[in-house]
Design a protein around this motif. Structure first.
Motif, PDB file in Angstrom:
ATOM      1  N   ALA A 120       0.560  -1.343  -0.023  1.00 32.52           N
ATOM      2  CA  ALA A 120       0.300  -0.341  -0.015  1.00 32.52           C
ATOM      3  C   ALA A 120       0.916   1.167  -0.050  1.00 32.52           C
ATOM      4  CB  ALA A 120      -0.567  -0.133   1.220  1.00 32.52           C
ATOM      5  N   LEU A 121       1.973   1.294   0.617  1.00 36.24           N
ATOM      6  CA  LEU A 121       2.801   2.440   0.485  1.00 36.24           C
ATOM      7  C   LEU A 121       3.765   2.046  -0.807  1.00 36.24           C
ATOM      8  CD1 LEU A 121       4.116   4.701   2.223  1.00 36.24           C
ATOM      9  CD2 LEU A 121       6.023   2.533   2.864  1.00 36.24           C
ATOM     10  N   SER A 122       3.566   1.089  -1.644  1.00 40.92           N
ATOM     11  CA  SER A 122       4.710   1.678  -2.842  1.00 40.92           C
ATOM     12  C   SER A 122       3.870   2.444  -2.997  1.00 40.92           C
ATOM     13  CB  SER A 122       5.020   0.267  -3.513  1.00 40.92           C
ATOM     14  OG  SER A 122       6.087  -0.226  -2.494  1.00 40.92           O
ATOM     15  N   SER A 123       2.465   1.590  -3.338  1.00 39.48           N
ATOM     16  CA  SER A 123       1.596   1.683  -3.696  1.00 39.48           C
ATOM     17  C   SER A 123       1.386   3.898  -3.920  1.00 39.48           C
ATOM     18  CB  SER A 123       0.096   1.674  -4.084  1.00 39.48           C
ATOM     19  OG  SER A 123      -1.015   1.756  -4.959  1.00 39.48           O
ATOM     20  N   ALA A 124       1.008   4.212  -2.358  1.00 39.30           N
ATOM     21  CA  ALA A 124       0.493   5.767  -2.441  1.00 39.30           C
ATOM     22  C   ALA A 124       1.630   6.355  -2.853  1.00 39.30           C
ATOM     23  CB  ALA A 124       0.630   6.194  -0.818  1.00 39.30           C
ATOM     24  N   LYS A 125       3.409   5.580  -2.455  1.00 44.49           N
ATOM     25  CA  LYS A 125       3.738   7.011  -3.256  1.00 44.49           C
ATOM     26  C   LYS A 125       3.659   6.770  -5.065  1.00 44.49           C
ATOM     27  CE  LYS A 125       7.727   5.258  -0.076  1.00 44.49           C
ATOM     28  NZ  LYS A 125       9.233   4.726   0.677  1.00 44.49           N
ATOM     29  N   ALA A 126       3.430   5.672  -5.902  1.00 39.23           N
ATOM     30  CA  ALA A 126       3.969   5.782  -7.624  1.00 39.23           C
ATOM     31  C   ALA A 126       2.473   6.610  -7.465  1.00 39.23           C
ATOM     32  CB  ALA A 126       2.866   4.142  -8.375  1.00 39.23           C
ATOM     33  N   ASN A 127       1.215   7.040  -6.695  1.00 35.75           N
ATOM     34  CA  ASN A 127       0.280   7.678  -6.660  1.00 35.75           C
ATOM     35  C   ASN A 127       0.417   8.849  -6.755  1.00 35.75           C
ATOM     36  OD1 ASN A 127      -2.628   8.356  -7.586  1.00 35.75           O
ATOM     37  ND2 ASN A 127      -2.970   8.925  -5.391  1.00 35.75           N
ATOM     38  N   LEU A 128       1.065   9.801  -5.613  1.00 36.12           N
ATOM     39  CA  LEU A 128       2.080  10.429  -5.840  1.00 36.12           C
ATOM     40  C   LEU A 128       2.345  11.209  -6.436  1.00 36.12           C
ATOM     41  CD1 LEU A 128       1.767  13.404  -3.879  1.00 36.12           C
ATOM     42  CD2 LEU A 128       4.205  11.965  -2.505  1.00 36.12           C
ATOM     43  N   ALA A 129       3.665  10.200  -7.004  1.00 35.07           N
ATOM     44  CA  ALA A 129       4.135  11.142  -8.267  1.00 35.07           C
ATOM     45  C   ALA A 129       3.892  10.724  -9.598  1.00 35.07           C
ATOM     46  CB  ALA A 129       5.363   9.512  -8.756  1.00 35.07           C
TER      47      ALA A 129
END
Length: 250
Positions: A120-129
């Motif tokens: 979930a954290l990796s997905s959130a970082k990708a979405n932010l980018a």
């Protein structure tokens, strides 16, 4: 006295050098055509023709309130994901200490929760980018220190992704280059470091410089080879002629 000495030195150099005639045009050392690669309505224009800018300065911005809201949401989701991972790791670490004393299926649940929090954290970082990249597309910044020499956009203009166009042209503020052209028969003689004496149309002063680059090809249409001389402060687009000084074969 100093002028006499310098004139004598130039005279001596000329005696030991052959002169190769060359014409030139003056170009900016750096130049770029700037355009959006996103659609929208122009909301803000920060500069005008003749504006001096620094690398990274904002030049023009599209309406982007919706994208800014999406970016804020993405940052909030990232924060939540970081908190969730923090507590999931604490639970997992505690269970890891007593792994041999508890049911294996129960331990696997904590492991699954911890790994899911990581995902979930990796997905959130990708979405932010991704959201940041969408916002960045609505803004044009100066790619280098320079001066704006053409502007074709105003507040309220519509920018279409189907018909993107240049909205600004920027060039280096002071750094220029002479683009010399000389006969290809001198390809063996002209080298980097050769001195050049030249005049610019409309200016009677004789300038001097040195070749900084020789292009590695000859134009088959006009049988010319190009070379560059670094200069400063001339107006881009001017032209002139002069002579490249090369060692005399004699």
């Amino acid at each position: 006295m100093m002028k006499i000495i310098l004139s004598f030195m130039v005279f001596m150099v000329s005696l030991n050098a052959a002169e190769i005639y060359a014409t030139f045009s003056i170009q900016a050392k750096k130049s770029a055509n700037l355009a959006f690669y996103s659609s929208g309505i122009v909301d803000k224009v920060f500069v005008d023709v003749s504006s001096k800018v620094k690398k990274g300065d904002k030049l023009v911005e599209l309406q982007n309130d919706d994208l800014r809201a999406s970016l804020r949401m993405a940052k909030a989701k990232l924060k939540n994901a970081e908190v969730s991972l923090k507590f999931a790791k604490k639970d997992y670490d505690r269970q890891l200490l007593i792994k041999d004393l508890i049911d294996e299926a129960k331990f696997d649940k904590y492991l699954f929760t911890y790994e899911s929090a990581n995902v979930a954290l990796s997905s959130a970082k990708a979405n932010l980018a991704y959201q940041q990249s969408l916002l960045d597309r609505t803004l044009i910044k100066a790619p280098f220190d320079g001066i704006i020499f053409e502007k074709t956009v105003e507040v309220g203009d519509v920018v279409s992704g189907m018909m993107l166009r240049t909205v600004f042209k920027i060039q280096s503020q002071r750094d220029r280059k002479l683009i010399l052209e000389f006969d290809q028969k001198y390809w063996k003689k002209v080298k980097v470091g050769n001195s050049v004496k030249y005049t610019v149309n409309g200016d009677k002063k004789v300038y001097t410089g040195k070749i900084s680059k020789v292009y590695p090809y000859a134009n088959s249409e006009n049988r010319k080879i190009k070379a560059e001389v670094k200069v400063k402060n001339f107006i881009v687009g001017l032209f002139g002629d002069g002579y490249i000084l090369v060692p005399d074969d004699k």
